[in-house]
Design a protein around this motif. Structure first.
Motif, short mmCIF file in Angstrom:
data_model
loop_
_atom_site.label_atom_id
_atom_site.label_comp_id
_atom_site.label_asym_id
_atom_site.label_seq_id
_atom_site.Cartn_x
_atom_site.Cartn_y
_atom_site.Cartn_z
N GLU A 275 0.84 -1.20 0.00
CA GLU A 275 0.00 0.00 0.00
C GLU A 275 0.88 1.26 0.00
N ASN A 276 0.56 2.17 -0.91
CA ASN A 276 1.25 3.46 -1.02
C ASN A 276 2.74 3.32 -1.33
N ARG A 277 3.12 2.19 -1.93
CA ARG A 277 4.54 1.97 -2.23
C ARG A 277 4.79 1.78 -3.73
N ASP B 92 3.03 2.47 -7.85
CA ASP B 92 2.01 3.13 -8.66
C ASP B 92 1.28 2.09 -9.51
#
Length: 414
Positions: free
Chosen positions: A295-297, A299
């Motif tokens: 997550e959030n790491r 694209d």
């Protein structure tokens, strides 16, 4: 424990668990329900006017059949993986009897033994049969009945370790061969239970979790190149190329997604593969959503979106296109082996005006939930349609070969 040791232990445990499948008790739970043509009938739901026949099971020596293909009129080759232990696989030839009392049973001969976890089985543009073992791909002409194989190794040194060692094969109309090189693990979690970025499986010039493209040339079809075609694909054992129509040459892949414990997550995917594109594993799942641990790491919007989403845990294990002139023409046929409710069935998807699969699944073999004293849960791992337009399916766990036939008797049971 080192990362290597941890991965080795995980792979060993996975293989040990898988070995329990073919080594379990012999009884597989099917009780014939009368006759389907000249064969025993099984209580598996199928379209009105059809029935499901049992051609063979462990009584004929089947251990873990995974693929079946008619290589010449009335001659079927069967890939029997044997187990997840190396060098237990066999290539068998099956013929169907034309005489004798019903219920008849298929007959078998052994063509090759000690194969290393074989899976892929396709006929190439040269008329030869191509076989994918875990670490190599070879081909042979179809010999006369009773004749010996003439094996010619084409590609060696493929990764045969880890969670996904099986090599599926699919030819394009232009003669290119596409090969599954599955990931080493489920979700790229390391010994510290962390999710590394980048994932080691995706590193270097020969990544795993990819579909590779082999190019051949010349009248003898010598290998010219073998390189990654598309990446970020966890396990592409469901792999096919559309042979004709508006989307002729399109490579389709059924993604067996990361294993979450939840029944409904994450979805399986049908992907339209394009050269050089990234399809997300292990960073993304479903419709370009972040996978757990990433997550959030990463694209995910930079990866390719699926052509379709399929039910979670459906486990697509083979895809083929229905041949022209059969009742399956204009469809993508898929074996869903999964043990969750969406799985254990054979379905079809109609090809739309673009020539691509769309819409809701058509159920060809369904209602395959376990029924005490009648049938086990369905475990279809391979499918084919023969020259007579008949659908055949193989089950590894249940050790069977089945055929969908016209029903001259009562309506199929539900």
């Amino acid at each position: 424990m080192s990362t290597f040791a941890f991965r080795f232990l995980v792979a060993a445990l996975a293989c040990a668990a898988a070995l329990l499948l073919p080594l379990a008790a012999q009884a597989r739970g099917y009780t014939p329900q009368g006759r389907c043509g000249d064969y025993a009938r099984l209580d598996i739901a199928s379209p009105a006017g059809t029935c499901v026949a049992l051609l063979a099971d462990e009584a004929e020596g089947l251990r873990a059949p995974r693929r079946i293909l008619e290589v010449a009129p009335g001659r079927y080759w069967v890939v029997d993986m044997g187990s997840w232990e190396p060098r237990r696989g066999r290539l068998l030839e099956m013929t169907l009897p034309t005489d004798g009392l019903a219920p008849r049973r298929a007959r078998f001969s052994v063509l090759a033994e000690r194969l290393d976890r074989p899976l892929g089985l396709v006929i190439g543009p040269d008329g030869k049969v191509y076989v994918g073992e875990s670490n190599a791909i070879w081909r042979t002409p179809v010999p006369a009945p009773g004749g010996a194989l003439q094996r010619e190794t084409l590609i060696e040194g493929l990764p045969g370790d880890g969670t996904h060692p099986l090599k599926e094969l699919a030819f394009a109309p232009d003669g290119r061969l596409y090969v599954n090189v599955g990931s080493d693990s489920d979700a790229c979690r390391d010994a510290a239970r962390q999710y590394p970025l980048p994932c080691p499986d995706r590193a270097g010039p020969t990544p795993r979790a990819a579909v590779y493209e082999a190019v051949f040339a010349g009248p003898e079809r010598k290998l010219q190149s073998f390189k990654p075609f598309a990446t970020g694909l966890r396990n592409s054992v469901a792999l096919t190329v559309l042979p004709d129509g508006p989307a002729k040459g399109t490579v389709l892949q059924g993604e067996n997604s990361i294993d979450y414990e939840e029944v409904g997550q994450p979805p399986e995917e049908l992907n339209r593969l394009q050269a050089g594109r990234d399809y997300g594993w292990p960073y993304c799942v479903g419709n370009r959503q972040a996978a757990r641990g990433y997550e959030n790491r990463y694209d995910c919007k930079a990866t390719e979106a699926p052509l379709m989403l399929w039910p979670a845990h459906a486990a697509p294990l083979q895809m083929i296109t229905g041949p022209a002139g059969s009742r399956f023409a204009g469809q993508l046929l898929v074996a869903w082996r999964g043990h969750q409710p969406p799985g254990h069935r054979v379905v079809g998807f109609k090809l739309d005006a673009r020539g691509l699969p769309a819409g809701k699944p058509i159920e060809w073999l369904a209602g395959w939930a376990p029924k005490a004293g009648v049938r086990p849960m369905g475990r279809p791992t391979g499918i084919t349609v023969d020259r007579q337009g008949r659908l055949l399916a193989v089950e590894d766990f249940n050790r069977t070969i089945l055929m969908l036939l016209p029903d001259a008797g009562s309506a199929p049971r539900q």
